[in-house]
Design a protein around this motif. Structure first.
Motif, PDB file in Angstrom:
ATOM      1  N   ARG A   5      -7.752  39.739  42.046  1.00  0.00           N
ATOM      2  CA  ARG A   5      -8.345  39.237  43.849  1.00  0.00           C
ATOM      3  C   ARG A   5      -7.029  38.978  44.733  1.00  0.00           C
ATOM      4  O   ARG A   5      -7.633  38.165  45.063  1.00  0.00           O
ATOM      5  CB  ARG A   5      -9.132  38.678  43.874  1.00  0.00           C
ATOM      6  CG  ARG A   5      -9.757  38.289  42.525  1.00  0.00           C
ATOM      7  CD  ARG A   5     -11.106  37.655  41.708  1.00  0.00           C
ATOM      8  NE  ARG A   5     -11.451  36.525  42.321  1.00  0.00           N
ATOM      9  CZ  ARG A   5     -12.821  37.258  43.223  1.00  0.00           C
ATOM     10  NH1 ARG A   5     -13.797  37.499  42.837  1.00  0.00           N
ATOM     11  NH2 ARG A   5     -13.418  36.145  44.240  1.00  0.00           N
ATOM     12  N   GLY A   8      -8.717  38.560  47.509  1.00  0.00           N
ATOM     13  CA  GLY A   8      -9.364  37.658  48.235  1.00  0.00           C
ATOM     14  C   GLY A   8     -11.025  38.527  48.513  1.00  0.00           C
ATOM     15  O   GLY A   8     -11.462  37.838  49.727  1.00  0.00           O
ATOM     16  N   LEU A  11     -16.332  35.313  47.174  1.00  0.00           N
ATOM     17  CA  LEU A  11     -16.627  35.092  45.343  1.00  0.00           C
ATOM     18  C   LEU A  11     -18.617  35.530  45.601  1.00  0.00           C
ATOM     19  O   LEU A  11     -19.053  34.503  46.604  1.00  0.00           O
ATOM     20  CB  LEU A  11     -16.739  33.213  45.919  1.00  0.00           C
ATOM     21  CG  LEU A  11     -16.877  32.656  43.881  1.00  0.00           C
ATOM     22  CD1 LEU A  11     -16.848  33.386  43.118  1.00  0.00           C
ATOM     23  CD2 LEU A  11     -16.929  31.014  44.541  1.00  0.00           C
ATOM     24  N   ARG A  14     -20.068  30.562  41.541  1.00  0.00           N
ATOM     25  CA  ARG A  14     -19.270  29.895  40.624  1.00  0.00           C
ATOM     26  C   ARG A  14     -20.023  29.092  40.098  1.00  0.00           C
ATOM     27  O   ARG A  14     -21.076  29.551  39.840  1.00  0.00           O
ATOM     28  CB  ARG A  14     -19.213  28.546  42.600  1.00  0.00           C
ATOM     29  CG  ARG A  14     -18.165  29.542  43.788  1.00  0.00           C
ATOM     30  CD  ARG A  14     -17.735  28.455  44.953  1.00  0.00           C
ATOM     31  NE  ARG A  14     -17.538  28.997  46.295  1.00  0.00           N
ATOM     32  CZ  ARG A  14     -15.993  29.321  46.319  1.00  0.00           C
ATOM     33  NH1 ARG A  14     -15.810  29.064  45.466  1.00  0.00           N
ATOM     34  NH2 ARG A  14     -16.252  29.970  47.412  1.00  0.00           N
ATOM     35  N   ASP A 104     -12.294  21.670  48.796  1.00  0.00           N
ATOM     36  CA  ASP A 104     -10.716  22.514  49.149  1.00  0.00           C
ATOM     37  C   ASP A 104     -10.757  22.528  49.984  1.00  0.00           C
ATOM     38  O   ASP A 104      -9.013  22.174  50.537  1.00  0.00           O
ATOM     39  CB  ASP A 104     -11.288  24.655  49.566  1.00  0.00           C
ATOM     40  CG  ASP A 104     -11.409  24.923  48.204  1.00  0.00           C
ATOM     41  OD1 ASP A 104     -11.196  24.414  47.237  1.00  0.00           O
ATOM     42  OD2 ASP A 104     -11.972  26.516  48.354  1.00  0.00           O
ATOM     43  N   ASN A 258     -12.447  26.971  40.461  1.00  0.00           N
ATOM     44  CA  ASN A 258     -11.912  26.821  41.789  1.00  0.00           C
ATOM     45  C   ASN A 258     -11.767  28.636  41.419  1.00  0.00           C
ATOM     46  O   ASN A 258     -10.178  28.815  40.548  1.00  0.00           O
ATOM     47  CB  ASN A 258     -11.029  26.040  41.673  1.00  0.00           C
ATOM     48  CG  ASN A 258     -10.716  26.090  43.394  1.00  0.00           C
ATOM     49  OD1 ASN A 258     -10.830  27.436  43.658  1.00  0.00           O
ATOM     50  ND2 ASN A 258     -10.902  24.930  44.017  1.00  0.00           N
ATOM     51  N   LYS A 260     -10.772  31.455  42.933  1.00  0.00           N
ATOM     52  CA  LYS A 260      -9.342  31.413  44.292  1.00  0.00           C
ATOM     53  C   LYS A 260      -8.133  30.757  43.236  1.00  0.00           C
ATOM     54  O   LYS A 260      -6.988  30.850  43.629  1.00  0.00           O
ATOM     55  CB  LYS A 260      -9.528  30.924  45.433  1.00  0.00           C
ATOM     56  CG  LYS A 260      -8.327  31.184  46.882  1.00  0.00           C
ATOM     57  CD  LYS A 260      -8.774  31.042  48.219  1.00  0.00           C
ATOM     58  CE  LYS A 260      -7.897  31.346  49.132  1.00  0.00           C
ATOM     59  NZ  LYS A 260      -7.918  30.234  50.162  1.00  0.00           N
ATOM     60  N   LYS A 261      -8.371  29.399  43.291  1.00  0.00           N
ATOM     61  CA  LYS A 261      -6.905  28.440  42.940  1.00  0.00           C
ATOM     62  C   LYS A 261      -6.748  28.762  41.610  1.00  0.00           C
ATOM     63  O   LYS A 261      -5.584  29.202  40.953  1.00  0.00           O
ATOM     64  CB  LYS A 261      -7.721  26.956  42.991  1.00  0.00           C
ATOM     65  CG  LYS A 261      -5.686  26.324  42.829  1.00  0.00           C
ATOM     66  CD  LYS A 261      -5.150  25.944  44.480  1.00  0.00           C
ATOM     67  CE  LYS A 261      -3.468  25.585  44.383  1.00  0.00           C
ATOM     68  NZ  LYS A 261      -3.004  26.285  45.685  1.00  0.00           N
ATOM     69  N   GLU A 263      -7.052  32.413  40.076  1.00  0.00           N
ATOM     70  CA  GLU A 263      -6.415  33.526  40.780  1.00  0.00           C
ATOM     71  C   GLU A 263      -4.681  33.068  41.021  1.00  0.00           C
ATOM     72  O   GLU A 263      -3.658  33.714  40.586  1.00  0.00           O
ATOM     73  CB  GLU A 263      -7.066  34.113  41.132  1.00  0.00           C
ATOM     74  CG  GLU A 263      -7.956  34.389  40.457  1.00  0.00           C
ATOM     75  CD  GLU A 263      -9.118  35.011  41.454  1.00  0.00           C
ATOM     76  OE1 GLU A 263      -9.060  35.913  42.922  1.00  0.00           O
ATOM     77  OE2 GLU A 263     -10.175  36.301  40.343  1.00  0.00           O
ATOM     78  N   GLN A 264      -4.535  32.040  41.700  1.00  0.00           N
ATOM     79  CA  GLN A 264      -3.589  31.998  42.735  1.00  0.00           C
ATOM     80  C   GLN A 264      -2.022  31.810  42.001  1.00  0.00           C
ATOM     81  O   GLN A 264      -1.446  32.003  41.425  1.00  0.00           O
ATOM     82  CB  GLN A 264      -3.662  31.654  43.889  1.00  0.00           C
ATOM     83  CG  GLN A 264      -3.542  31.522  44.941  1.00  0.00           C
ATOM     84  CD  GLN A 264      -4.137  30.265  46.411  1.00  0.00           C
ATOM     85  OE1 GLN A 264      -4.310  29.359  46.218  1.00  0.00           O
ATOM     86  NE2 GLN A 264      -4.751  30.987  47.874  1.00  0.00           N
TER      87      GLN A 264
END
Length: 611
Positions: A5, A8, A11, A14, A104, A258, A260-261, A263-264
């Motif tokens: 992803r 971005g 989402l 969640r 976040d 989380n 996004k985090k 995957e980062q």
């Protein structure tokens, strides 16, 4: 290079995360309070981030192929229209935990004191992180004077208590440090564990290795949040800033869902040249199992490409995912693939399989699995008792429940008692469940909230309002902490008694006072009650609260809100636009409700004239 992803994408779903509960403040007062303050609380308190705080997983209905990784195609990126309806029906039976979107921005990472999802047992995998530090000869509880000193010390003076203990002539060995940290973790005393580790590091009592730093990363994440944990990693010596440290951060990102985090961090691990491990892949599977089933196939394809062999936990996640949709045929193919890999299911997986057989209507297969779990002699296989007790109850086999409990009764363990309370409660034998609960106090002087909650759930499920209310007051008197599942049982207790507004009041006041984030299903329970009454005003307020708490991207809450409008015979103007703005697409049931509540639908207008 496979990356998750990076573009971005928004989402859609969640998962949940609960705040730690810190006692049952004024429980009796709240239980006896008038319900008239519900609306005032909504308007005054519900804008606070910390005010309030699970549906079966959504999964597509594709089939597996027979190869080890070929069944990854079964978790395709697109779900059929028919499966979408089934997914939403299943949503009512499973609770995911979420973090508010504001987290976040404010670095407010919430940790949970309890979870109903068995996956959390393996979520962090700290046993792997600290495996090398495990002492060959465990310290006995009575032998650790340091642990005793820290348990009675003030929360803010762990360093002082440790220093005093050392000044008294004691020597801290690594084995005792491991034992004390593990004991503090089991008691969820993460702040004290972190302070102890900080003192050890600052005092340079030991030469720390990568796993020691990973342990501290985990504790920082639990106490201060993942962003502070990520910041701490920058201070870890480069020689010890390895894969174990980063995967610990990854697991904590998964624990609070989380996406996004997570995957980062995963992509950063790949950029740093760390190999793709089964541990990291399992974390992604665990995350997507909860929040986005369509991505499970992507992870499995990556595992095939990277030649990562599935572990027992990998198969557990896949078995549970397929079983949750009653896709028994494909669940069995996953089991066959697991056995072909030489991996035999443990008791937990066997119990999971049996549970899915039971709810899928495969009674004979469930009974066969239960026989395997018991083994030749249940007296010699005592660890199986806690698993089979509730399963026999679901099958309605009271004689077998009584037979298994007889094996445990003389010297019952805590987990066996809890399973027995659940089992007898399910069978309707409330008196036996109460007897087991009261007898526990003869063996153990104090019990944690989870054992009270097991009994409270029995009362709630059997609609024994007065007994449930009395037990809730007793929990307050005994100083029990409140957790999300306890709050869920209280709301169910009052909702089923017809006191919906009072249930709403209890939900908001107790969650605010105890800093709990309620389960998604707790909100759905109340929303369903308001929906049936056609109470659009309170339904809309609760819907807004659900969104504020981070429970977004789930279609069930929109369906219940539409039903409130339908029962109130009030047109929901602009509802389609609301759903579109939230990236929610109607399934068959919601599409029908939209049509039924559309004031410009000529068919509905004719129906009203005929009525």
């Amino acid at each position: 290079m496979w990356a998750l992803r990076r573009a971005g994408n928004p989402l859609r779903v969640r998962a949940y995360q609960a705040l730690s509960a810190h006692g049952c403040a004024n429980l009796e007062v709240i239980l006896n309070a008038d319900a008239k303050n519900v609306e005032e609380h909504h308007e005054r308190d519900c804008q606070k981030l910390d005010c309030c705080h699970q549906p079966k997983p959504l999964v597509c209905q594709s089939s597996f192929s027979s190869g080890r990784f070929m069944w990854s195609r079964g978790f395709s990126s697109q779900a059929s229209a028919s499966s979408g309806d089934k997914q939403d029906e299943l949503e009512e039976g499973f609770s995911d935990l979420e973090v508010p979107p504001e987290a976040d921005k404010k670095d407010l990472d919430l940790t949970s004191d309890e979870s109903s999802d068995e996956d959390t047992i393996d979520a962090i995998g700290l046993s792997e992180v600290e495996a090398d530090a495990k002492p060959e000869e465990p310290i006995k509880k009575s032998q650790s004077t340091l642990l005793k000193a820290l348990l009675v010390s003030p929360r803010v003076d762990v360093a002082g208590a440790t220093k005093k203990w050392l000044n008294d002539g004691n020597t801290l060995e690594r084995s005792e440090l491991f034992y004390v940290l593990l004991s503090l973790r089991k008691r969820k005393l993460y702040t004290k564990a972190l302070q102890l580790l900080e003192y050890v590091e600052e005092s340079k009592l030991f030469d720390l290795g990568e796993r020691d730093y990973a342990s501290r990363v985990d504790l920082v994440a639990k106490v201060h949040g993942i962003y502070k944990a990520e910041k701490y990693i920058e201070n870890v010596p480069a020689s010890h800033r390895g894969e174990v440290v980063y995967r610990t951060l990854l697991a904590n990102c998964v624990a609070i869902a989380n996406v996004k985090k997570t995957e980062q961090v995963f992509n950063k691990m790949k950029d740093l040249g760390f190999p793709v491990t089964v541990f990291s892949c399992n974390q992604l599977l665990l995350l997507y199992k909860r929040v986005d089933k369509k991505k499970l196939g992507d992870v499995l394809t990556m595992m095939e490409k990277e030649n990562v062999k599935p572990s027992l936990f990998t198969y557990k996640l896949l078995v549970d995912t397929k079983g949750a949709t009653r896709d028994i045929e494909d669940m069995e193919k996953v089991i066959q693939a697991m056995q072909a890999d030489g991996i035999e299911p443990d008791l937990l997986i066997q119990a999971t399989i049996a549970r899915h057989y039971i709810f899928g209507g495969y009674r004979e297969k469930a009974e066969a699995i239960l026989e395997q779990i018991e083994g030749d002699d249940i007296n010699e296989n005592r660890s199986a008792c806690k698993f089979v007790l509730p399963l026999y109850a679901f099958l309605g086999k009271k004689a077998d429940v009584e037979r298994i409990w007889k094996v445990c009764e003389v010297n019952a363990r805590l987990d066996e008692c809890m399973s027995a309370i659940e089992a007898f409660g399910k069978l309707g034998d409330v008196e036996k469940a109460e007897e087991i609960f009261e007898n526990m106090f003869k063996t153990w002087k104090t019990l944690s909230f989870e054992y009270y909650n097991a009994m409270l759930k029995v009362y709630a499920n059997k609609k024994l309002f007065d007994k449930g209310k009395e037990l809730a007051k007793r929990m307050g008197d005994d100083g029990c902490r409140l957790g999300p599942s306890t709050l869920d049982s209280l709301v169910k207790l009052y909702s089923d008694a017809g006191e919906v507004e009072k249930a709403d009041s209890i939900l908001h006041k107790l969650s605010y006072k105890n800093k709990i984030k309620p389960l998604y299903t707790t909100y759905l329970m109340l929303l369903d009650s308001y929906s049936k009454k056609g109470d659009v005003h309170n339904a809309e307020k609760l819907f807004s609260k659900v969104r504020q708490m981070g429970y977004t991207g789930r279609i069930r809450q929109y369906q219940l809100l539409l039903e409130a409008y339908l029962n109130a015979k009030t047109p929901p103007y602009g509802f389609k636009e609301r759903m579109k703005a939230d990236d929610i697409f109607p399934n068959r049931a919601v599409a029908s409700l939209l049509a039924a509540t559309d004031p410009f639908n000529r068919k509905n207008a004719m129906s009203e004239l005929l009525d």
